[in-house]
Write a protein that holds these residues in place. Structure first.
Motif, mmCIF file in Angstrom:
data_model
loop_
_atom_site.group_PDB
_atom_site.id
_atom_site.type_symbol
_atom_site.label_atom_id
_atom_site.label_comp_id
_atom_site.label_asym_id
_atom_site.label_seq_id
_atom_site.Cartn_x
_atom_site.Cartn_y
_atom_site.Cartn_z
ATOM 1 N N GLU A 161 0.816 -1.223 0.000
ATOM 2 C CA GLU A 161 0.000 0.000 0.000
ATOM 3 C C GLU A 161 0.851 1.276 0.000
ATOM 4 O OE1 GLU A 161 -2.352 -3.234 2.149
ATOM 5 O OE2 GLU A 161 -0.280 -2.487 2.126
ATOM 6 N N GLU A 162 1.884 1.314 0.821
ATOM 7 C CA GLU A 162 2.698 2.531 0.913
ATOM 8 C C GLU A 162 3.421 2.817 -0.393
ATOM 9 O OE1 GLU A 162 6.318 4.350 3.713
ATOM 10 O OE2 GLU A 162 5.135 2.628 4.404
ATOM 11 N N LYS A 163 3.949 1.781 -1.032
ATOM 12 C CA LYS A 163 4.641 1.957 -2.312
ATOM 13 C C LYS A 163 3.663 2.443 -3.376
ATOM 14 C CE LYS A 163 8.123 -1.635 -1.495
ATOM 15 N NZ LYS A 163 8.638 -2.965 -1.936
ATOM 16 N N VAL A 164 2.466 1.830 -3.421
ATOM 17 C CA VAL A 164 1.474 2.201 -4.423
ATOM 18 C C VAL A 164 1.021 3.640 -4.229
ATOM 19 C CG1 VAL A 164 -0.864 1.740 -5.263
ATOM 20 C CG2 VAL A 164 0.700 -0.159 -4.806
ATOM 21 N N ALA A 165 0.776 4.031 -2.976
ATOM 22 C CA ALA A 165 0.347 5.404 -2.705
ATOM 23 C C ALA A 165 1.398 6.404 -3.169
ATOM 24 C CB ALA A 165 0.068 5.573 -1.216
ATOM 25 N N LYS A 166 2.651 6.088 -2.970
ATOM 26 C CA LYS A 166 3.727 6.987 -3.393
ATOM 27 C C LYS A 166 3.767 7.113 -4.911
ATOM 28 C CE LYS A 166 8.678 7.849 -2.763
ATOM 29 N NZ LYS A 166 9.938 7.361 -2.130
ATOM 30 N N ILE A 167 3.581 5.987 -5.605
ATOM 31 C CA ILE A 167 3.579 6.019 -7.076
ATOM 32 C C ILE A 167 2.401 6.841 -7.588
ATOM 33 C CG2 ILE A 167 3.291 4.623 -9.156
ATOM 34 C CD1 ILE A 167 4.713 2.337 -7.643
ATOM 35 N N LEU A 168 1.210 6.613 -7.016
ATOM 36 C CA LEU A 168 0.001 7.280 -7.488
ATOM 37 C C LEU A 168 -0.011 8.774 -7.160
ATOM 38 C CD1 LEU A 168 -2.640 4.562 -6.560
ATOM 39 C CD2 LEU A 168 -1.794 5.141 -8.834
ATOM 40 N N GLU A 224 2.031 1.233 -15.503
ATOM 41 C CA GLU A 224 3.014 0.158 -15.593
ATOM 42 C C GLU A 224 3.736 -0.033 -14.264
ATOM 43 O OE1 GLU A 224 3.455 -1.973 -17.900
ATOM 44 O OE2 GLU A 224 2.203 -1.083 -19.470
ATOM 45 N N ALA A 225 3.976 1.078 -13.546
ATOM 46 C CA ALA A 225 4.705 0.993 -12.274
ATOM 47 C C ALA A 225 3.920 0.255 -11.198
ATOM 48 C CB ALA A 225 5.069 2.397 -11.794
ATOM 49 N N ILE A 226 2.572 0.353 -11.236
ATOM 50 C CA ILE A 226 1.784 -0.318 -10.200
ATOM 51 C C ILE A 226 1.386 -1.741 -10.600
ATOM 52 C CG2 ILE A 226 0.882 1.875 -9.331
ATOM 53 C CD1 ILE A 226 -1.803 1.173 -10.643
ATOM 54 N N ASN A 227 1.640 -2.116 -11.853
ATOM 55 C CA ASN A 227 1.261 -3.454 -12.314
ATOM 56 C C ASN A 227 1.742 -4.582 -11.404
ATOM 57 O OD1 ASN A 227 -0.391 -2.936 -14.485
ATOM 58 N ND2 ASN A 227 1.210 -3.169 -16.034
ATOM 59 N N PRO A 228 3.009 -4.561 -10.937
ATOM 60 C CA PRO A 228 3.484 -5.677 -10.105
ATOM 61 C C PRO A 228 2.751 -5.806 -8.774
ATOM 62 C CG PRO A 228 5.325 -4.385 -10.970
ATOM 63 C CD PRO A 228 4.082 -3.601 -11.235
ATOM 64 N N TYR A 229 2.050 -4.759 -8.360
ATOM 65 C CA TYR A 229 1.411 -4.772 -7.046
ATOM 66 C C TYR A 229 -0.088 -5.075 -7.109
ATOM 67 C CZ TYR A 229 5.751 -2.230 -6.190
ATOM 68 O OH TYR A 229 7.083 -1.861 -6.137
ATOM 69 N N LEU A 230 -0.653 -5.196 -8.299
ATOM 70 C CA LEU A 230 -2.085 -5.417 -8.427
ATOM 71 C C LEU A 230 -2.470 -6.839 -8.049
ATOM 72 C CD1 LEU A 230 -2.770 -3.635 -11.846
ATOM 73 C CD2 LEU A 230 -3.210 -2.735 -9.559
ATOM 74 N N GLU A 231 -3.616 -6.984 -7.365
ATOM 75 C CA GLU A 231 -4.113 -8.324 -7.063
ATOM 76 C C GLU A 231 -4.685 -8.983 -8.317
ATOM 77 O OE1 GLU A 231 -5.147 -9.063 -2.522
ATOM 78 O OE2 GLU A 231 -6.764 -8.004 -3.575
ATOM 79 N N GLN A 232 -5.298 -8.202 -9.180
ATOM 80 C CA GLN A 232 -5.790 -8.729 -10.452
ATOM 81 C C GLN A 232 -4.772 -8.382 -11.529
ATOM 82 O OE1 GLN A 232 -9.540 -7.121 -11.873
ATOM 83 N NE2 GLN A 232 -9.145 -7.905 -13.941
ATOM 84 N N GLU A 233 -4.115 -9.365 -12.080
ATOM 85 C CA GLU A 233 -3.078 -9.124 -13.066
ATOM 86 C C GLU A 233 -3.685 -8.571 -14.360
ATOM 87 O OE1 GLU A 233 -0.827 -12.623 -13.697
ATOM 88 O OE2 GLU A 233 -0.040 -12.694 -11.639
ATOM 89 N N ARG A 234 -2.887 -7.789 -15.072
ATOM 90 C CA ARG A 234 -3.343 -7.219 -16.344
ATOM 91 C C ARG A 234 -2.152 -6.980 -17.244
ATOM 92 N NH1 ARG A 234 -4.520 -0.888 -14.520
ATOM 93 N NH2 ARG A 234 -2.323 -0.358 -14.180
ATOM 94 N N ASP A 235 -2.418 -6.927 -18.527
ATOM 95 C CA ASP A 235 -1.424 -6.574 -19.533
ATOM 96 C C ASP A 235 -2.020 -5.460 -20.374
ATOM 97 O OD1 ASP A 235 0.428 -6.326 -21.538
ATOM 98 O OD2 ASP A 235 0.198 -8.361 -22.333
ATOM 99 N N LEU A 236 -1.590 -4.237 -20.135
ATOM 100 C CA LEU A 236 -2.167 -3.103 -20.845
ATOM 101 C C LEU A 236 -1.810 -3.108 -22.321
ATOM 102 C CD1 LEU A 236 -1.723 -0.227 -18.227
ATOM 103 C CD2 LEU A 236 -3.751 -1.602 -18.725
ATOM 104 N N THR A 353 -4.275 11.986 -3.578
ATOM 105 C CA THR A 353 -4.086 13.188 -4.384
ATOM 106 C C THR A 353 -5.425 13.713 -4.835
ATOM 107 O OG1 THR A 353 -2.992 14.127 -6.341
ATOM 108 C CG2 THR A 353 -3.779 11.869 -6.507
ATOM 109 N N ASP A 354 -5.547 15.019 -4.975
ATOM 110 C CA ASP A 354 -6.768 15.667 -5.452
ATOM 111 C C ASP A 354 -6.343 16.793 -6.380
ATOM 112 O OD1 ASP A 354 -9.420 16.386 -5.779
ATOM 113 O OD2 ASP A 354 -9.438 17.676 -4.007
ATOM 114 N N ARG A 355 -6.548 16.616 -7.664
ATOM 115 C CA ARG A 355 -6.047 17.562 -8.654
ATOM 116 C C ARG A 355 -7.181 18.153 -9.467
ATOM 117 N NH1 ARG A 355 -0.426 14.921 -10.780
ATOM 118 N NH2 ARG A 355 0.100 13.781 -8.893
ATOM 119 N N ARG A 356 -7.136 19.451 -9.681
ATOM 120 C CA ARG A 356 -8.132 20.148 -10.481
ATOM 121 C C ARG A 356 -7.440 20.887 -11.602
ATOM 122 N NH1 ARG A 356 -12.647 23.086 -6.868
ATOM 123 N NH2 ARG A 356 -13.584 23.056 -8.950
ATOM 124 N N SER A 357 -8.072 20.910 -12.779
ATOM 125 C CA SER A 357 -7.512 21.707 -13.873
ATOM 126 C C SER A 357 -7.754 23.173 -13.547
ATOM 127 C CB SER A 357 -8.165 21.323 -15.198
ATOM 128 O OG SER A 357 -9.550 21.619 -15.174
#
Length: 360
Positions: A161-168, A224-236, A353-357
């Protein structure tokens, strides 16, 4: 001579709140339109897949009828329409794992599909006019605010979780302008435990905005950076793998309400774990409570969006500044009504994160 359903009796109509710009809980019949572009040479395969799907859908509770139409200008373009008793049974089905597997044969023979969903507000009809007058159509259409709300949710491997939050949290915002008519307005990302919820607001075409975001290099790098941490695998890189992942990750907005006050607020999110098969009912109860809160000048709620898929229910709330550390939970009496639908306590999600244009 046909008659308009707006002449229905008061018992069969429902007045809609002007504060509610979006809701699936009106009780009106639902019309679903699926635009399909069939691959060259795959017409027969498509027809066989449709027949199989049609027979299966006919058994789904809430389904009324469907039609298959072919373009008179471009034979590769098809239109599938279906009618449902109301939106909730359709959403329960279309967001189910059963639906994911049911439509696999259809997607294998098409280039592209697009689904549109509409409440039926008015009707005309000769022989069916009497039946139409007994249907629960809306007395007036909703007045939207020009914003489309949608969310994605997925889970990551426990411990990451901590690694994913940092990436996101660390990526550069994509270009807000999509085209002449579509613009990204806001992206809010929350986590609770290993569950991620990304809510987006768009003006214009949601599908165009999602495709625009997916093409941005900074976004692709994060995905791509969060792919290794996903519980449901995917190939974009694989179109079918990506489609199935994002189909399962979709967390539709089922209700949005805005108080009369237009002040900016503090954005928060609460996660409501629903009991099995209680997610839609829980979302409806939360929607009713937020609709009542929007009319209360003492309520801290400025805006609320309810997102729901299966047993995942998320309430995204903008509260008045200084209203408290967390968006308010229901009062004790109302909490009792929720408890029968909950599989645990509602919890506040952590803002990543909360981003607005700039010109949203």
């Amino acid at each position: 001579m046909t008659t308009l359903s707006e002449k229905m009796s008061d018992q069969s109509t429902r007045q809609v709140s002007k504060r509610v710009s979006q809701s699936v809980f009106d009780g009106s019949p639902l019309r679903v339109v699926l635009l399909v572009d069939v691959n060259d040479g795959a017409q027969q395969q498509f027809l066989e897949a449709y027949e199989q799907l049609c027979n299966q859908v006919a058994q789904v509770p809430g389904h009324v009828s469907d039609q298959l139409c072919q373009s008179i200008e471009n034979p590769s373009q098809w239109l599938i329409t279906s009618e449902w008793e109301s939106a909730p049974p359709f959403l329960t089905w279309v967001n189910s794992e059963e639906h994911v597997h049911m439509v696999e044969p259809l997607h294998s023979c098409v280039r592209d599909t697009r689904s549109l969903r509409f409440h039926i507000v008015r009707e005309t009809g000769g022989e069916s006019a009497g039946a139409a007058s007994r249907r629960r159509l809306q007395a007036s259409p909703r007045i939207g605010d020009g914003v489309i709300r949608h969310a994605l949710t997925f889970t990551v491997r426990p411990g990451s979780e901590e690694k994913v939050a940092k990436i996101l949290a660390g990526y550069a915002s994509p270009q807000a302008r999509v085209d002449e008519t579509t613009r990204l307005c806001r992206t809010s990302l929350f986590m609770h435990g290993n569950r991620v919820v990304r809510a987006i607001e768009v003006r214009g075409d949601l599908l165009a905005a999602l495709r625009h975001v997916a093409r941005q290099p900074e976004v692709r790098a994060v995905e791509e950076a969060i792919n290794p941490y996903l519980e449901q695998e995917r190939d974009l890189g694989d179109q079918e793998s990506a489609r199935v992942f994002f189909t399962r990750a979709a967390l539709p907005a089922v209700h949005h309400v805005t108080a009369d006050e237009l002040a900016e607020g503090e954005r928060q999110a609460l996660y409501y774990p629903a009991r099995p098969d209680c997610g839609m009912r829980l979302a409806e109860l939360l929607a009713q409570q937020d609709e009542a809160a929007a009319g209360d000048p003492d309520s801290p709620v400025l805006r609320s969006t309810i997102f729901q898929r299966d047993d995942v229910v998320v309430r995204l709330v903008d509260v008045r500044p200084g209203a408290g550390a967390r968006a308010p939970l229901p009062e004790p009496g109302r909490q009792a009504a929720l408890s029968t639908l909950l599989d645990g306590e509602p919890v506040g999600m952590d803002l990543v994160t909360d981003r607005r244009s700039p010109d949203a």
